[in-house]
Design a protein around this motif. Structure first.
Motif, PDB file in Angstrom:
ATOM      1  N   TYR A   1      46.577  39.660  35.445  1.00 25.82           N
ATOM      2  CA  TYR A   1      45.837  38.510  36.669  1.00 25.82           C
ATOM      3  C   TYR A   1      45.956  39.002  38.060  1.00 25.82           C
ATOM      4  CZ  TYR A   1      45.554  35.273  32.915  1.00 25.82           C
ATOM      5  OH  TYR A   1      45.024  34.663  31.511  1.00 25.82           O
ATOM      6  N   THR A   2      46.511  40.442  38.619  1.00 29.31           N
ATOM      7  CA  THR A   2      46.462  40.275  39.884  1.00 29.31           C
ATOM      8  C   THR A   2      45.101  41.017  39.454  1.00 29.31           C
ATOM      9  OG1 THR A   2      49.143  40.949  40.676  1.00 29.31           O
ATOM     10  CG2 THR A   2      47.589  42.225  41.507  1.00 29.31           C
ATOM     11  N   GLY A   3      44.568  42.002  38.479  1.00 31.48           N
ATOM     12  CA  GLY A   3      43.821  42.931  38.857  1.00 31.48           C
ATOM     13  C   GLY A   3      43.025  41.674  39.009  1.00 31.48           C
ATOM     14  N   THR A   4      42.361  40.959  38.178  1.00 29.98           N
ATOM     15  CA  THR A   4      41.363  39.646  38.420  1.00 29.98           C
ATOM     16  C   THR A   4      41.515  39.058  39.819  1.00 29.98           C
ATOM     17  OG1 THR A   4      42.377  39.332  35.560  1.00 29.98           O
ATOM     18  CG2 THR A   4      40.438  37.299  37.552  1.00 29.98           C
ATOM     19  N   ILE A   5      42.934  38.685  40.562  1.00 27.99           N
ATOM     20  CA  ILE A   5      42.093  37.813  41.681  1.00 27.99           C
ATOM     21  C   ILE A   5      41.973  38.802  42.501  1.00 27.99           C
ATOM     22  CG2 ILE A   5      45.178  38.178  42.105  1.00 27.99           C
ATOM     23  CD1 ILE A   5      44.623  35.159  43.245  1.00 27.99           C
ATOM     24  N   VAL A   6      42.849  39.799  43.270  1.00 27.35           N
ATOM     25  CA  VAL A   6      42.254  40.348  44.032  1.00 27.35           C
ATOM     26  C   VAL A   6      41.391  41.589  44.455  1.00 27.35           C
ATOM     27  CG1 VAL A   6      43.000  42.942  45.421  1.00 27.35           C
ATOM     28  CG2 VAL A   6      44.706  41.781  44.803  1.00 27.35           C
ATOM     29  N   PRO A   7      40.148  41.879  43.576  1.00 27.60           N
ATOM     30  CA  PRO A   7      38.958  42.017  43.950  1.00 27.60           C
ATOM     31  C   PRO A   7      37.753  40.868  44.052  1.00 27.60           C
ATOM     32  CG  PRO A   7      39.474  42.524  40.960  1.00 27.60           C
ATOM     33  CD  PRO A   7      40.936  42.169  42.215  1.00 27.60           C
ATOM     34  N   THR A   8      38.767  39.668  43.060  1.00 21.88           N
ATOM     35  CA  THR A   8      37.846  38.736  42.978  1.00 21.88           C
ATOM     36  C   THR A   8      37.537  38.134  44.939  1.00 21.88           C
ATOM     37  OG1 THR A   8      37.735  38.242  41.276  1.00 21.88           O
ATOM     38  CG2 THR A   8      37.077  36.587  42.634  1.00 21.88           C
ATOM     39  N   LEU A   9      38.867  38.304  45.821  1.00 26.26           N
ATOM     40  CA  LEU A   9      38.836  37.381  46.639  1.00 26.26           C
ATOM     41  C   LEU A   9      38.815  38.132  47.761  1.00 26.26           C
ATOM     42  CD1 LEU A   9      42.760  36.237  46.722  1.00 26.26           C
ATOM     43  CD2 LEU A   9      40.332  34.760  47.334  1.00 26.26           C
ATOM     44  N   ALA A  10      38.655  39.764  47.439  1.00 24.15           N
ATOM     45  CA  ALA A  10      38.025  40.642  48.352  1.00 24.15           C
ATOM     46  C   ALA A  10      36.522  40.902  48.429  1.00 24.15           C
ATOM     47  CB  ALA A  10      38.590  42.054  47.673  1.00 24.15           C
ATOM     48  N   LEU A  11      35.917  40.357  47.031  1.00 24.81           N
ATOM     49  CA  LEU A  11      33.784  40.303  47.219  1.00 24.81           C
ATOM     50  C   LEU A  11      34.144  39.219  47.969  1.00 24.81           C
ATOM     51  CD1 LEU A  11      32.049  40.754  45.517  1.00 24.81           C
ATOM     52  CD2 LEU A  11      32.150  39.674  43.549  1.00 24.81           C
ATOM     53  N   GLY A  12      34.246  38.594  47.475  1.00 23.93           N
ATOM     54  CA  GLY A  12      35.009  36.914  48.608  1.00 23.93           C
ATOM     55  C   GLY A  12      34.188  37.109  49.680  1.00 23.93           C
ATOM     56  N   LEU A  13      35.541  37.740  51.085  1.00 21.91           N
ATOM     57  CA  LEU A  13      35.696  38.298  51.829  1.00 21.91           C
ATOM     58  C   LEU A  13      34.617  39.646  52.431  1.00 21.91           C
ATOM     59  CD1 LEU A  13      38.842  38.610  51.977  1.00 21.91           C
ATOM     60  CD2 LEU A  13      37.933  36.884  52.667  1.00 21.91           C
ATOM     61  N   LEU A  14      34.569  40.191  51.424  1.00 17.54           N
ATOM     62  CA  LEU A  14      33.111  41.315  51.450  1.00 17.54           C
ATOM     63  C   LEU A  14      31.988  41.304  51.607  1.00 17.54           C
ATOM     64  CD1 LEU A  14      34.043  44.650  50.177  1.00 17.54           C
ATOM     65  CD2 LEU A  14      34.567  44.545  52.483  1.00 17.54           C
ATOM     66  N   ASP A  15      31.368  40.028  50.775  1.00 18.87           N
ATOM     67  CA  ASP A  15      30.366  39.497  50.560  1.00 18.87           C
ATOM     68  C   ASP A  15      30.441  37.898  52.340  1.00 18.87           C
ATOM     69  OD1 ASP A  15      28.179  39.237  49.144  1.00 18.87           O
ATOM     70  OD2 ASP A  15      28.296  37.040  48.775  1.00 18.87           O
TER      71      ASP A  15
ATOM     72  N   LEU B   1      45.397  32.459  40.868  1.00 18.58           N
ATOM     73  CA  LEU B   1      46.976  32.337  41.548  1.00 18.58           C
ATOM     74  C   LEU B   1      47.809  31.602  40.784  1.00 18.58           C
ATOM     75  CD1 LEU B   1      44.992  31.576  45.016  1.00 18.58           C
ATOM     76  CD2 LEU B   1      46.635  33.697  44.116  1.00 18.58           C
ATOM     77  N   GLY B   2      46.946  30.881  39.850  1.00 19.04           N
ATOM     78  CA  GLY B   2      47.823  29.577  39.244  1.00 19.04           C
ATOM     79  C   GLY B   2      48.270  30.734  38.073  1.00 19.04           C
ATOM     80  N   THR B   3      48.122  31.387  37.911  1.00 16.98           N
ATOM     81  CA  THR B   3      48.801  31.909  36.641  1.00 16.98           C
ATOM     82  C   THR B   3      49.488  32.696  37.400  1.00 16.98           C
ATOM     83  OG1 THR B   3      46.734  34.012  36.974  1.00 16.98           O
ATOM     84  CG2 THR B   3      46.314  32.416  34.964  1.00 16.98           C
ATOM     85  N   VAL B   4      49.744  33.506  38.504  1.00 16.87           N
ATOM     86  CA  VAL B   4      50.462  34.581  39.653  1.00 16.87           C
ATOM     87  C   VAL B   4      51.956  33.860  39.646  1.00 16.87           C
ATOM     88  CG1 VAL B   4      51.121  35.785  40.993  1.00 16.87           C
ATOM     89  CG2 VAL B   4      48.467  36.442  39.688  1.00 16.87           C
ATOM     90  N   LEU B   5      51.670  32.819  40.176  1.00 13.53           N
ATOM     91  CA  LEU B   5      52.402  31.075  40.796  1.00 13.53           C
ATOM     92  C   LEU B   5      53.389  31.414  38.866  1.00 13.53           C
ATOM     93  CD1 LEU B   5      54.382  29.929  42.376  1.00 13.53           C
ATOM     94  CD2 LEU B   5      52.202  27.906  41.339  1.00 13.53           C
ATOM     95  N   ALA B   6      52.566  31.553  37.508  1.00 13.01           N
ATOM     96  CA  ALA B   6      53.222  31.054  36.339  1.00 13.01           C
ATOM     97  C   ALA B   6      54.575  31.568  35.481  1.00 13.01           C
ATOM     98  CB  ALA B   6      52.651  30.607  35.651  1.00 13.01           C
ATOM     99  N   LEU B   7      53.570  33.070  35.893  1.00 17.36           N
ATOM    100  CA  LEU B   7      54.342  33.691  35.441  1.00 17.36           C
ATOM    101  C   LEU B   7      55.294  34.675  36.062  1.00 17.36           C
ATOM    102  CD1 LEU B   7      50.533  36.412  34.815  1.00 17.36           C
ATOM    103  CD2 LEU B   7      52.622  35.707  32.983  1.00 17.36           C
ATOM    104  N   THR B   8      55.757  34.324  37.604  1.00 15.04           N
ATOM    105  CA  THR B   8      56.855  34.708  38.207  1.00 15.04           C
ATOM    106  C   THR B   8      57.496  33.578  38.480  1.00 15.04           C
ATOM    107  OG1 THR B   8      55.726  33.809  40.014  1.00 15.04           O
ATOM    108  CG2 THR B   8      54.914  36.073  40.071  1.00 15.04           C
ATOM    109  N   VAL B   9      57.621  32.742  38.292  1.00 12.57           N
ATOM    110  CA  VAL B   9      58.463  31.322  38.356  1.00 12.57           C
ATOM    111  C   VAL B   9      58.573  30.286  36.797  1.00 12.57           C
ATOM    112  CG1 VAL B   9      58.915  29.115  38.865  1.00 12.57           C
ATOM    113  CG2 VAL B   9      57.478  30.373  40.267  1.00 12.57           C
ATOM    114  N   PHE B  10      57.638  30.572  36.313  1.00 12.49           N
ATOM    115  CA  PHE B  10      57.756  29.838  35.181  1.00 12.49           C
ATOM    116  C   PHE B  10      57.927  30.976  33.966  1.00 12.49           C
ATOM    117  CE2 PHE B  10      55.698  26.937  37.787  1.00 12.49           C
ATOM    118  CZ  PHE B  10      56.766  25.878  37.818  1.00 12.49           C
ATOM    119  N   ALA B  11      57.555  31.385  33.349  1.00  9.50           N
ATOM    120  CA  ALA B  11      57.230  32.405  32.256  1.00  9.50           C
ATOM    121  C   ALA B  11      58.336  32.552  31.549  1.00  9.50           C
ATOM    122  CB  ALA B  11      55.198  32.746  31.694  1.00  9.50           C
ATOM    123  N   SER B  12      58.590  33.123  31.939  1.00 11.74           N
ATOM    124  CA  SER B  12      60.323  33.777  31.607  1.00 11.74           C
ATOM    125  C   SER B  12      61.335  32.476  30.816  1.00 11.74           C
ATOM    126  CB  SER B  12      60.928  34.886  32.062  1.00 11.74           C
ATOM    127  OG  SER B  12      61.077  33.927  33.862  1.00 11.74           O
TER     128      SER B  12
END
Length: 420
Positions: free
Chosen positions: A373-387, A82-93
């Motif tokens: 990083y979207t690829g990283t975060i979505v399945p990780t959160l989904a795994l936590g919820l499905l578990d 989530l931190g990386t996504v925020l950085a990429l959408t606000v700061f990186a460019s």
């Protein structure tokens, strides 16, 4: 034909057929300081990525100390993304306007602050804050460093840049888990000594950034805002970019599932309690990805099918290892999936560097890493919820099917232009 190009002090007429785009204002490649700067940034890039995976083998040690379970482990892992996504959408460019060095230095300082929080962490809240700040620094550094490497190397070295930047990224991720596992297993303080050493290493890293030549000379005051993802203007280029981005999204979905799943799987299902062994197994995925990038023939990188083929095979074998509780099968799946991740990532970086507007290079790279990083975060959160509702085997099978479908989606089309 003449076109108008906005510059920091007005508008400048340039010839769009000329090979020299004056507004790019990048130091000429080949100078001694420029060459040294290229390798310095590559080294710091590796170090910053290493810091991103240092905590992964330590979750199992923090959990009993701080009293949290599998879902919180997944949440802590996801907060980094989530931190990386925020950085990429606000700061990186912002580095396209403010310059590469200021953003790189800020990212190193964010990594240092995050490391200090890990040293102080004795509750979940501090751990979440440390992980989130680590993600912010990593997101900013990833896009900015990749852009800086492309400019320091020069326009004629796209393959060199894609190889070095992906090696720094994957190599750092792989080394982080291995180093943390070794310190945790054999060091005096399992959860803190590695962070003391890492914090000390960030001091010369900051100095390396300071002495590297700035590659953005037409700098302006940055305007902080939530940016929409940038895409190439031409339809064919946009389609090619999206195919590469979809492939890397699927690749890092595998990475996210692997990193969040493996430590608990090894400890609970296979009764592997050596933290160094756990770190090595997680690191193996990224090390294999690095080797695949370096050793793969260039003709494979010009085609879309090798990366999805290895990813699909790797996911299938990983799932077989999970269901049969077989470590050799799981390790075989790691080798296949790691190869697919490496191929997808390097090919995607090469395509993005080639298609990026020189004036907004970090902008397009930020979008590319947003897919990562979207690829990283979505399945990780989904795994936590499905578990929470189904057992881990069923949860990972559901996500594996989704990853395979995404990986195959980018291949159902006519061949794209080769990476140059």
């Amino acid at each position: 034909m003449k076109v108008l190009v906005a510059a920091s002090k007005g508008r400048t007429m340039i010839d769009d057929t000329a090979s020299d785009v004056r507004l790019q204002a990048v130091p000429p490649a080949g100078g001694r300081r420029t060459r040294a700067g290229f390798w310095l940034i590559a080294a710091v890039y590796t170090l910053v990525m290493l810091g991103g995976t240092l905590p992964v083998p330590l979750y199992a040690l923090w959990a009993p100390e701080m009293g949290f379970g599998p879902f919180t482990t997944t949440l802590v892992f996801a907060v980094y993304a989530l931190g990386t996504v925020l950085a990429l959408t606000v700061f990186a460019s912002l580095s396209d306007r403010a310059g590469r060095r200021p953003l790189l230095a800020a990212a190193v300082l964010a990594a240092a602050t995050s490391t200090a929080l890990f040293l102080l962490a004795d509750d979940v809240g501090t751990l979440l804050a440390a992980r989130f700040l680590c993600g912010l620094g990593t997101g900013v550094f990833t896009a900015t460093a990749t852009a800086a490497l492309g400019e320091l190397a020069g326009a004629g070295h796209v393959r060199r840049v894609s190889t070095v930047s992906t090696a720094a990224n994957m190599g750092g991720l792989g080394l982080g888990t291995v180093v943390a596992g070794l310190f945790a297993q054999y060091g005096a303080d399992p959860t803190r000594l590695v962070f003391w050493v890492y914090l000390a290493s960030l001091v010369p890293a900051l100095l390396a950034v300071v002495v590297t030549p700035e590659t953005v000379t037409a700098r302006q005051l940055p305007a902080l805002s939530l940016r929409r993802p940038a895409f190439p203007d031409r339809r064919a280029a946009r389609t090619e970019f999206l195919r590469a981005a979809t492939a890397v999204l699927a690749a890092f979905a595998v990475s996210g599932l692997f990193s969040s799943l493996v430590p608990s799987f090894l400890r609970e299902q296979l009764h592997v309690h050596n933290v160094a062994a756990v770190g090595a197994e997680v690191g193996l995925l990224f090390i294999v990805a690095l080797i695949a990038q370096v050793a793969t023939p260039e003709r494979w990188l010009s085609r879309r099918w090798p990366a999805p083929a290895f990813l699909v095979a790797g996911v299938a074998v990983l799932e077989a290892g999970l269901w049969t509780r077989s470590l050799p099968t799981f390790a075989a799946g790691t080798l296949l999936a790691g190869t697919g991740i490496g191929l997808a990532f390097r090919r995607g970086v090469g395509i993005t560097q080639r298609l990026a507007d020189p004036r907004r290079r970090a902008d397009l790279l930020s979008t590319y890493f947003l897919f990562v990083y979207t690829g990283t975060i979505v399945p990780t959160l989904a795994l936590g919820l499905l578990d929470q509702t189904v057992n881990q085997d069923v949860a990972t099978l559901i996500l594996a099917v989704a990853v395979v479908a995404t990986a195959l989606a980018g291949t159902v089309s006519r061949p794209s232009t080769a990476v140059t």
